[in-house]
Write an enzyme that holds these catalytic residues in place. Sequence first.
Site, mmCIF file in Angstrom:
data_model
loop_
_atom_site.group_PDB
_atom_site.id
_atom_site.type_symbol
_atom_site.label_atom_id
_atom_site.label_comp_id
_atom_site.label_asym_id
_atom_site.label_seq_id
_atom_site.Cartn_x
_atom_site.Cartn_y
_atom_site.Cartn_z
ATOM 1 N N GLU A 92 -8.098 3.800 12.599
ATOM 2 C CA GLU A 92 -7.363 3.180 13.001
ATOM 3 C C GLU A 92 -6.624 3.811 14.950
ATOM 4 O OE1 GLU A 92 -2.917 4.001 11.357
ATOM 5 O OE2 GLU A 92 -4.086 3.936 9.452
ATOM 6 N N ASP A 129 0.762 -1.296 -0.128
ATOM 7 C CA ASP A 129 -0.299 0.436 -0.267
ATOM 8 C C ASP A 129 1.071 1.352 0.024
ATOM 9 O OD1 ASP A 129 -0.265 0.971 2.912
ATOM 10 O OD2 ASP A 129 0.057 -0.735 2.872
#
Length: 311
Positions: free
Chosen positions: A106, A13
Site C-alpha cells: 500500500e 481485519d
Amino acid sequence: MQTRSSGNTQGIDVSRYQGTIDWAKVKASGMTFVFIKATEGQMYTDPNFQTNVSGALTAGMLVGTYHFFRATTTDGAKAEAAHYATTLQKVGGAKALQLPPVMDYENNPGNLSKAHINTVAKAFLTELQRLTGVKPIIYTGNSFAGNFEPSMNSYDLWIARYSNTRVPDDQPAWKRWTFWQYTDSGKVNGISGNVDMNEFQGSAAELKARYATPKPPEPSEPTNPTNPTEPPKGGEPMTAEEKAAFNALKSQVEKLQARQQMEVPVWAKDAVDAALAYDTKNPLFSIDSGASYDFYRFITVMYRRGLFKKS
C-alpha cells in the site's frame, strides 16, 4: 467499480492493535470473515497472530491472513514470502484456512518506479504461491492501486477506500473489487475501539465457494488388521492380532511423519496430545522434530473418530 450491496457478506481485519478479542461476540454480531495480520517485512510476526487465528476458527469464522509488504528488491520479496509462509505453518499452513493469504502492498517508501513495483510484487506473489500452494490476493489502497499493471488482474483485489458515498476507482488492473475495506473506524461487539470493516462481493456461501480448495483425502475407514479400527487398549498386553494392527497403523503414521516437517498446529494439538497419552509405554509416534501437515491431519481425523479414547 461496483457499489456495496445489502446482500454482501461482512467481515473485519485485525492485528495486535485490536488487543484481546472476544471472537464469539464478533461472530454473533454478524461478521462472517476475518483477515488477521501475520507478518511484516522479513522478520516481524504479529504477537497476537496465533491467538487470533485460533479464536476466530473456534468461533466459526472464515479466516485469512495478511502480510505487510516492504521489499524493494526481488530477493527481498522472496525472503518476505518465505517468512510469511513459515509463519503460516504455525497454524497449519495456508491450506488449513478458508481464505487465501494476502499481500498488503500500500505504499512506496523506496520510491520505486511502477515497473519495479510490479516486479517485486510478482516475485513475492509467485514465491508465496509456490511455498504455500495457494494463490494469494492483493490488498492495496484506492490511490496506490493505479501502480499495478493490467496483468495483475489475475489476482483478486481487496481494496481500501473509506467512504460512504464514493466507490473505489476503476484501475488499470481491476474494474471490480472482490473485497472492499470501506472504513477504518467500525465498531463490532467483542472488540474494544475501532476496527477495519470489509465487504465481500457476494454472499457467505459464495465466499466459501470462491476459495474452497481440495483437501487431502481423509484416510479410508480402517479395518483390522492392516487398517485398524482402533489401537490396542493402552497399557494392556497385545494379542498377536492387536500387535499386527498397531504396527500397521504405526507404519502409516511414520510415512506421513517423514514428509516436510512443521511444529504442531493449534488445530491439531488436542488430537496429538490424546494420541501420545493413549499408551505411554508403547507410544504410537514421537514429534520431537515435528511432523508433516498430512500427518497432523491424519491424527486429527483418527482422534475425531474416537480412536484415542480410553474405554
